[in-house]
Scaffold this motif. Structure first.
Motif, PDB file in Angstrom:
ATOM      1  N   VAL A  20       0.810  -1.203   0.000  1.00 47.93           N
ATOM      2  CA  VAL A  20       0.000   0.000   0.000  1.00 47.93           C
ATOM      3  C   VAL A  20       0.850   1.262   0.000  1.00 47.93           C
ATOM      4  O   VAL A  20       0.546   2.216  -0.681  1.00 47.93           O
ATOM      5  CB  VAL A  20      -0.952  -0.004   1.210  1.00 47.93           C
ATOM      6  N   SER A  27       1.225   7.410  -8.270  1.00 47.55           N
ATOM      7  CA  SER A  27       0.236   6.727  -9.108  1.00 47.55           C
ATOM      8  C   SER A  27       0.172   5.231  -8.805  1.00 47.55           C
ATOM      9  O   SER A  27      -0.814   4.581  -9.107  1.00 47.55           O
ATOM     10  CB  SER A  27       0.555   6.948 -10.589  1.00 47.55           C
ATOM     11  N   ALA A  28       1.225   4.655  -8.188  1.00 43.71           N
ATOM     12  CA  ALA A  28       1.249   3.238  -7.861  1.00 43.71           C
ATOM     13  C   ALA A  28       0.669   2.957  -6.480  1.00 43.71           C
ATOM     14  O   ALA A  28       0.532   1.818  -6.103  1.00 43.71           O
ATOM     15  CB  ALA A  28       2.676   2.711  -7.934  1.00 43.71           C
ATOM     16  N   PHE A  29       0.324   3.989  -5.728  1.00 42.37           N
ATOM     17  CA  PHE A  29      -0.215   3.834  -4.379  1.00 42.37           C
ATOM     18  C   PHE A  29      -1.560   3.133  -4.424  1.00 42.37           C
ATOM     19  O   PHE A  29      -2.393   3.417  -5.277  1.00 42.37           O
ATOM     20  CB  PHE A  29      -0.359   5.207  -3.718  1.00 42.37           C
ATOM     21  N   LYS A  30      -1.765   2.225  -3.502  1.00 39.23           N
ATOM     22  CA  LYS A  30      -3.068   1.572  -3.352  1.00 39.23           C
ATOM     23  C   LYS A  30      -3.454   1.653  -1.886  1.00 39.23           C
ATOM     24  O   LYS A  30      -2.682   1.296  -1.015  1.00 39.23           O
ATOM     25  CB  LYS A  30      -2.999   0.116  -3.781  1.00 39.23           C
ATOM     26  N   SER A  31      -4.646   2.137  -1.630  1.00 39.38           N
ATOM     27  CA  SER A  31      -5.131   2.158  -0.255  1.00 39.38           C
ATOM     28  C   SER A  31      -5.432   0.722   0.163  1.00 39.38           C
ATOM     29  O   SER A  31      -5.634  -0.147  -0.691  1.00 39.38           O
ATOM     30  CB  SER A  31      -6.391   3.024  -0.148  1.00 39.38           C
ATOM     31  N   ASN A  33      -8.082  -0.576   1.167  1.00 40.33           N
ATOM     32  CA  ASN A  33      -9.361  -1.018   0.607  1.00 40.33           C
ATOM     33  C   ASN A  33      -9.268  -1.338  -0.872  1.00 40.33           C
ATOM     34  O   ASN A  33     -10.068  -2.113  -1.387  1.00 40.33           O
ATOM     35  CB  ASN A  33     -10.437   0.042   0.837  1.00 40.33           C
ATOM     36  N   ASP A  34      -8.316  -0.717  -1.582  1.00 41.00           N
ATOM     37  CA  ASP A  34      -8.164  -0.936  -3.019  1.00 41.00           C
ATOM     38  C   ASP A  34      -7.167  -2.041  -3.358  1.00 41.00           C
ATOM     39  O   ASP A  34      -7.053  -2.425  -4.514  1.00 41.00           O
ATOM     40  CB  ASP A  34      -7.720   0.359  -3.706  1.00 41.00           C
ATOM     41  N   ALA A  35      -6.428  -2.513  -2.372  1.00 44.17           N
ATOM     42  CA  ALA A  35      -5.436  -3.563  -2.628  1.00 44.17           C
ATOM     43  C   ALA A  35      -6.158  -4.860  -2.988  1.00 44.17           C
ATOM     44  O   ALA A  35      -7.201  -5.186  -2.426  1.00 44.17           O
ATOM     45  CB  ALA A  35      -4.570  -3.773  -1.393  1.00 44.17           C
ATOM     46  N   PRO A  36      -5.592  -5.603  -3.930  1.00 46.21           N
ATOM     47  CA  PRO A  36      -6.204  -6.893  -4.292  1.00 46.21           C
ATOM     48  C   PRO A  36      -6.271  -7.837  -3.094  1.00 46.21           C
ATOM     49  O   PRO A  36      -5.454  -7.762  -2.173  1.00 46.21           O
ATOM     50  CB  PRO A  36      -5.247  -7.444  -5.357  1.00 46.21           C
ATOM     51  N   TRP A  39      -3.098  -9.570  -2.032  1.00 49.22           N
ATOM     52  CA  TRP A  39      -2.161  -8.751  -1.267  1.00 49.22           C
ATOM     53  C   TRP A  39      -2.569  -8.715   0.202  1.00 49.22           C
ATOM     54  O   TRP A  39      -1.742  -8.812   1.095  1.00 49.22           O
ATOM     55  CB  TRP A  39      -2.111  -7.329  -1.806  1.00 49.22           C
ATOM     56  N   ARG A  40      -3.873  -8.551   0.431  1.00 51.56           N
ATOM     57  CA  ARG A  40      -4.364  -8.510   1.819  1.00 51.56           C
ATOM     58  C   ARG A  40      -4.129  -9.850   2.505  1.00 51.56           C
ATOM     59  O   ARG A  40      -3.737  -9.911   3.661  1.00 51.56           O
ATOM     60  CB  ARG A  40      -5.829  -8.106   1.855  1.00 51.56           C
TER      61      ARG A  40
END
Length: 149
Positions: A20, A27-31, A33-36, A39-40
């Motif tokens: 995250v 632009s590569a940042f993922k919150s 909640n948005d991480a696949p 990944w979680r």
């Protein structure tokens, strides 16, 4: 384990989803909640392994706890820090950086985490490093261990 020395536990709180806060352009940042989901799931596996390693009874875990005990006594607070971990394709922790702990604790954390395997490879598309926000609390020893008479 002896009855006179209760097991000391390090509790970890607030894991941040894998990749995250990667060292990559915004632009590569993922919150979280948005991480696949993969990944979680991997971050949950990492959290579990790190918790096991930190609360272990091996020499590296004991040295880390001793280092954190000293810093905690000086500050009188729970130790909170961020760990950034990079993984090889086989799930081995290849690199580790920390903010929020003193240099002695960084040395001990690296000794404890580097070159250990999580148990599975990271997802091929997962951003690295994985950022974990950790809160460590070491249980106090029983008052009888304090040597007061």
């Amino acid at each position: 384990m002896t009855a006179a020395m209760p097991r000391r536990i390090l509790s970890l709180c607030a894991i941040v989803a894998a990749g995250v806060l990667a060292c990559a352009p915004a632009s590569a940042f993922k919150s979280p909640n948005d991480a696949p989901a993969a990944w979680r799931d991997y971050s949950a596996m990492v959290k579990s392994r790190v918790q096991d390693w930190l609360s272990g009874e091996d020499e590296a875990a004991r040295r880390l706890r001793a280092s954190l005990d000293g810093g905690r006594q000086q500050r009188g607070t729970t130790t909170r820090f961020v760990a950034r971990l990079w993984f090889l394709a086989n799930g081995e922790v290849a690199r580790a950086e920390f903010t929020g702990v003193d240099a002695a604790a960084v040395v001990e954390l690296r000794a404890l985490l580097l070159h250990r395997r999580i148990g599975a490879p990271p997802p091929a598309d997962m951003l690295q490093p994985l950022h974990l926000q950790l809160s460590l609390q070491i249980e106090n020893r029983a008052s009888t261990d304090a040597g007061r008479g």
